[in-house]
Enzyme design. Structure first.
Site, PDB file in Angstrom:
ATOM      1  N   ASP A  74      -2.969 -18.016   0.610  1.00  0.00           N
ATOM      2  CA  ASP A  74      -3.816 -18.755  -0.194  1.00  0.00           C
ATOM      3  C   ASP A  74      -4.354 -19.953   0.660  1.00  0.00           C
ATOM      4  OD1 ASP A  74      -1.394 -19.994  -0.340  1.00  0.00           O
ATOM      5  OD2 ASP A  74      -1.392 -20.954  -2.593  1.00  0.00           O
TER       6      ASP A  74
ATOM      7  N   ASP B  95      -6.120  -6.875   4.443  1.00  0.00           N
ATOM      8  CA  ASP B  95      -7.368  -6.256   3.992  1.00  0.00           C
ATOM      9  C   ASP B  95      -8.186  -7.369   3.256  1.00  0.00           C
ATOM     10  OD1 ASP B  95      -8.847  -4.382   3.029  1.00  0.00           O
ATOM     11  OD2 ASP B  95      -8.049  -4.648   0.945  1.00  0.00           O
TER      12      ASP B  95
ATOM     13  N   LYS C  70       3.323 -15.045   2.311  1.00  0.00           N
ATOM     14  CA  LYS C  70       3.483 -15.748   0.756  1.00  0.00           C
ATOM     15  C   LYS C  70       5.042 -16.356   0.570  1.00  0.00           C
ATOM     16  CE  LYS C  70       1.830 -17.531  -2.898  1.00  0.00           C
ATOM     17  NZ  LYS C  70       1.133 -18.712  -2.853  1.00  0.00           N
TER      18      LYS C  70
ATOM     19  N   ASP D 222     -12.154  -9.048   5.057  1.00  0.00           N
ATOM     20  CA  ASP D 222     -13.275  -9.256   4.354  1.00  0.00           C
ATOM     21  C   ASP D 222     -13.949 -10.517   4.135  1.00  0.00           C
ATOM     22  OD1 ASP D 222     -13.270  -6.354   3.683  1.00  0.00           O
ATOM     23  OD2 ASP D 222     -14.114  -6.394   1.695  1.00  0.00           O
TER      24      ASP D 222
ATOM     25  N   TYR E 137       0.957  -1.052  -0.255  1.00  0.00           N
ATOM     26  CA  TYR E 137       0.119   0.004  -0.089  1.00  0.00           C
ATOM     27  C   TYR E 137       0.745   1.267  -0.063  1.00  0.00           C
ATOM     28  CZ  TYR E 137      -4.383  -2.058   0.969  1.00  0.00           C
ATOM     29  OH  TYR E 137      -5.907  -2.404   0.817  1.00  0.00           O
TER      30      TYR E 137
HETATM   31  C1  IPM Z   1     -10.295  -1.130   4.576  1.00  0.00           C
HETATM   32  C2  IPM Z   1     -10.568  -0.551   3.081  1.00  0.00           C
HETATM   33  C3  IPM Z   1      -9.304   0.515   2.686  1.00  0.00           C
HETATM   34  C4  IPM Z   1      -8.200  -0.515   2.582  1.00  0.00           C
HETATM   35  C5  IPM Z   1      -9.446   1.220   1.328  1.00  0.00           C
HETATM   36  C6  IPM Z   1     -11.071   1.818   1.596  1.00  0.00           C
HETATM   37  C7  IPM Z   1      -8.392   2.001   1.331  1.00  0.00           C
HETATM   38  O1  IPM Z   1     -10.674  -1.535   2.265  1.00  0.00           O
HETATM   39  O2  IPM Z   1     -10.134  -0.289   5.546  1.00  0.00           O
HETATM   40  O3  IPM Z   1     -10.158  -2.281   4.635  1.00  0.00           O
HETATM   41  O4  IPM Z   1      -7.798  -0.991   1.718  1.00  0.00           O
HETATM   42  O5  IPM Z   1      -7.495  -0.314   3.530  1.00  0.00           O
HETATM   43 MG    MG Z   2     -10.743  -3.443   3.076  1.00  0.00          MG
END
Ligand code: IPM
Ligand code: MG
Length: 353
Positions: free
Chosen positions: A220, A244, A188, A248, A141
């Site tokens: 993975d 990240d 990884k 999710d 990032y």
């Molecule tokens: C998160 C989001 C952010 C990230 C984006 C919006 C930049 O997906 O906080 O998980 O990737 O960190």
């Molecule tokens: Mg995110």
């Protein structure tokens, strides 16, 4: 106590869930005799529209003067043109970096009341309680990146230094000590040099935490294990991008992304708190947003930045109680459930408080 909280409502459903979070915060202040002073500043698309930049200096100044930051969501279709030079998400990345918030805590737990809502089998979901510790200010990032003028090639760089890995791994090991004593480190290392450094550093640091059981998983394989044996995870440590993605994925266990809170912490008690969900452009302005991730972020703020554990627990218990009563926003409602609006859900939480 008296504390100042900088609020950044941002975009999409951000302002809607922020309004409700402030009602919860006020109620807690009233109940426990605290004075919470809140300020409001621009970030993300709203800031781009007003000032041309996604993180105005004014916002940074206001946040610097506060004890903690509460952020709702940034981004939306209006600002997602791939050729745009300013993007809402840049503001979020910059604020994390500006305040040195390198450790992102993302707890994922399964509410008994929601077990049947999640797409996984009930027996797999029992006892799921995971704390993700995501590295937040390094890795791909923040590495050198370039979009080449020819439009045919671009690069991003994944760089980690030993000290960047150590400081976030320390947070994860300590968290494991306070929980069930297990740490899973994601990498990884079979392909990426930065991830071999990651694993080596975590292995070395483990010597200081012999009471913690350490497991390594390639990212993975981890995505698969997350769904086949989720209750076997305690603390999961990952770099910025893998964390990240995995957080999710793990939201599926909780039934909805709308359920998850997060804390971004640095070297001291200052932190930025935000729900894991985004700005949800599809439901803006309809009072459909699930405010739970936002409320749990307020609880984390009280716990980590203000050391108000009882107050944090009180919010968490109120949410448990409202869910147990059967109230649901649309994202977590089953066919037979009555769906309530964001505001009605909040009213119910306030009544429990
Ligand atoms: C998160 C989001 C952010 C990230 C984006 C919006 C930049 O997906 O906080 O998980 O990737 O960190
Ligand atoms: Mg995110």
């Amino acid at each position: 106590m008296k504390a100042t909280i900088a609020t950044l409502p941002g975009d999409g459903i951000g302002p809607e869930v922020m309004v409700e979070a402030l009602r919860v915060l006020d109620k807690i202040g009233e109940k426990f005799g605290h004075e919470f002073i809140t300020t409001e500043s621009l970030i993300g698309g709203a800031a781009i529209d007003a000032t041309g930049t996604s993180l105005p200096d004014e916002t940074i100044k206001t946040c610097e003067a506060a004890d903690a930051i509460l952020l709702a969501a940034v981004g939306g279709p209006k600002w997602s043109d791939p050729t745009a030079s300013v993007r809402p998400e840049q503001g979020l990345l910059q604020i994390r970096q500006h305040f040195g918030l390198f450790a992102n805590l993302r707890p994922v737990k399964v509410y008994p009341a929601l077990v049947d809502h999640a797409p996984l089998r009930r027996d797999l979901l029992e006892n799921v309680d995971i704390l993700f510790v995501r590295e937040l200010t390094g890795g791909i990032y923040f590495g050198d990146r370039q979009e080449m003028g020819d439009g045919d090639s671009s690069y991003d760089t994944m760089l980690y230094t030993k000290s960047e890995v150590e400081r976030v791994a320390n947070v994860a090991f300590r968290a494991a000590q306070g929980r069930r004593g297990k740490l899973t480190s994601i990498d990884k290392a079979n392909v990426l040099a930065s991830m071999r450094l990651w694993r080596k550093t975590v292995v070395e640091l483990h010597e200081d935490y012999e009471d913690v059981e350490l497991e390594h998983l390639l990212v993975d394989a981890a995505t698969m294990h997350m769904l086949t044996r989720p209750s076997s995870f305690d603390v999961v440590l990952a770099g910025n991008m893998f964390g990240d993605i995995l957080s999710d994925e793990a939201s599926v266990l909780a039934g909805s992304l709308g359920m998850l809170p997060s804390a971004a912490l640095g070297a001291d008690t200052f932190g930025l708190y935000e729900p894991v969900h985004g700005s949800a452009p599809d439901i803006v302005g309809q009072s459909k947003a699930n405010p739970i991730g936002m409320f749990l972020s307020v609880a984390m703020l009280l716990r980590y930045s203000l050391q108000l554990e009882d107050e944090a627990k009180t919010i968490e218990n109120a949410i448990d109680a409202v869910l147990a009563d059967g109230l649901r926003t649309g994202d977590i409602a089953g066919q037979a459930d009555k769906v309530v609006s964001t505001t009605e859900f909040t009213d119910a939480v306030l009544a429990k408080l």
